[in-house]
Write an enzyme that holds these catalytic residues in place. Structure first.
Site, PDB file in Angstrom:
ATOM      1  CG  HIS A 103      -6.352   2.218  -3.285  1.00  0.00           C
ATOM      2  ND1 HIS A 103      -5.812   2.819  -2.363  1.00  0.00           N
ATOM      3  CD2 HIS A 103      -5.658   1.549  -3.885  1.00  0.00           C
ATOM      4  CE1 HIS A 103      -4.468   2.377  -2.334  1.00  0.00           C
ATOM      5  NE2 HIS A 103      -4.264   1.839  -3.322  1.00  0.00           N
ATOM      6  CD  GLN A 160      -3.015   1.184   2.281  1.00  0.00           C
ATOM      7  OE1 GLN A 160      -2.736   0.308   3.269  1.00  0.00           O
ATOM      8  NE2 GLN A 160      -3.979   1.980   2.068  1.00  0.00           N
TER       9      GLN A 160
HETATM   10  P1  AMP Z   1      -1.147   0.908  -3.866  1.00  0.00           P
HETATM   11  O1  AMP Z   1       0.448   0.915  -4.053  1.00  0.00           O
HETATM   12  O2  AMP Z   1      -2.192  -0.145  -3.738  1.00  0.00           O
HETATM   13  O3  AMP Z   1      -1.274   1.792  -2.440  1.00  0.00           O
HETATM   14  O4  AMP Z   1      -1.797   1.659  -5.040  1.00  0.00           O
HETATM   15  C1  AMP Z   1      -1.845   3.145  -5.336  1.00  0.00           C
HETATM   16  C2  AMP Z   1      -1.948   3.398  -6.799  1.00  0.00           C
HETATM   17  O5  AMP Z   1      -2.373   4.864  -6.721  1.00  0.00           O
HETATM   18  C3  AMP Z   1      -0.783   3.151  -7.285  1.00  0.00           C
HETATM   19  O6  AMP Z   1      -0.753   2.122  -8.365  1.00  0.00           O
HETATM   20  C4  AMP Z   1      -0.330   4.516  -8.250  1.00  0.00           C
HETATM   21  O7  AMP Z   1      -0.168   4.376  -9.567  1.00  0.00           O
HETATM   22  C5  AMP Z   1      -1.678   5.306  -8.096  1.00  0.00           C
HETATM   23  N1  AMP Z   1      -1.696   6.646  -8.099  1.00  0.00           N
HETATM   24  C6  AMP Z   1      -0.711   7.241  -7.401  1.00  0.00           C
HETATM   25  N2  AMP Z   1      -1.301   8.828  -7.598  1.00  0.00           N
HETATM   26  C7  AMP Z   1      -2.365   8.869  -8.453  1.00  0.00           C
HETATM   27  C8  AMP Z   1      -3.049   9.553  -9.145  1.00  0.00           C
HETATM   28  N3  AMP Z   1      -2.456  11.104  -9.036  1.00  0.00           N
HETATM   29  N4  AMP Z   1      -3.556   9.306 -10.117  1.00  0.00           N
HETATM   30  C9  AMP Z   1      -4.044   8.016 -10.362  1.00  0.00           C
HETATM   31  N5  AMP Z   1      -3.298   7.086  -9.800  1.00  0.00           N
HETATM   32  C10 AMP Z   1      -2.406   7.690  -8.780  1.00  0.00           C
END
Ligand code: AMP
Ligand code: ZN
Length: 141
Positions: A101, A95
């Site tokens: 999410h 995470q």
């Molecule tokens: P996690 O690592 O499971 O917490 O997932 C977070 C996700 O958010 C990652 O896959 C990132 O690529 C995505 N992410 C971070 N910032 C943004 C943003 N501004 N718009 C779209 N996706 C994002």
């Protein structure tokens, strides 16, 4: 309520731009910038909640209730062979954004860029071991 310094709360409020896939009163879905595969989408509750541990039944219910139609929208659009649903809780689990999410990752084949590194250890556990583990968890629910 919006949580200060949370990028996903800022996406919900429009303060940070996003590629919106779907929105209603309770959830917001948008393309993950990393696009692990084409159409990789994040579905989030509009109300800030840090991770699955802190999530109320109501928020969890609202979130998951929207997932089937969003998944079907992705399927209809790109005809993937399958979709992985994934939600990471805690840094150790990967995470990186601390607003709950659900990743929807459409799958186009074994070499499509998503590698869950799934190792099976079933041989190391007897039926008794499984019974003990399941009872231990159950006693804490
Ligand atoms: P996690 O690592 O499971 O917490 O997932 C977070 C996700 O958010 C990652 O896959 C990132 O690529 C995505 N992410 C971070 N910032 C943004 C943003 N501004 N718009 C779209 N996706 C994002
Ligand atoms: Zn947030």
């Amino acid at each position: 309520m919006e949580h200060a310094d949370c990028i996903f709360c800022k996406i919900v409020s429009g303060e940070i731009p996003s590629s919106k896939v779907y929105e209603d009163d309770a959830v917001y879905a948008f393309l993950d910038l990393s696009q692990v595969t084409k159409g990789h989408t994040l579905v989030i509750p509009k109300k800030h909640t840090k991770d699955i541990y802190e999530t109320s039944d109501e928020i969890a219910g609202d979130l998951f209730a929207r997932v089937p139609k969003i998944a079907k929208g992705i399927k209809e659009t790109f005809q993937p062979l399958g979709i992985n649903m994934l939600s990471n809780t805690g840094e150790a689990a990967g995470q990186s954004v601390f607003h709950l999410h659900m990743h929807l990752i459409p799958r186009y084949g074994k070499e499509d860029g998503f590698n869950p590194l799934w190792k099976t250890n079933g041989d190391a556990y007897s039926q008794d071991d499984l019974l003990t583990i399941s009872k231990e968890i159950n006693s804490n629910i």
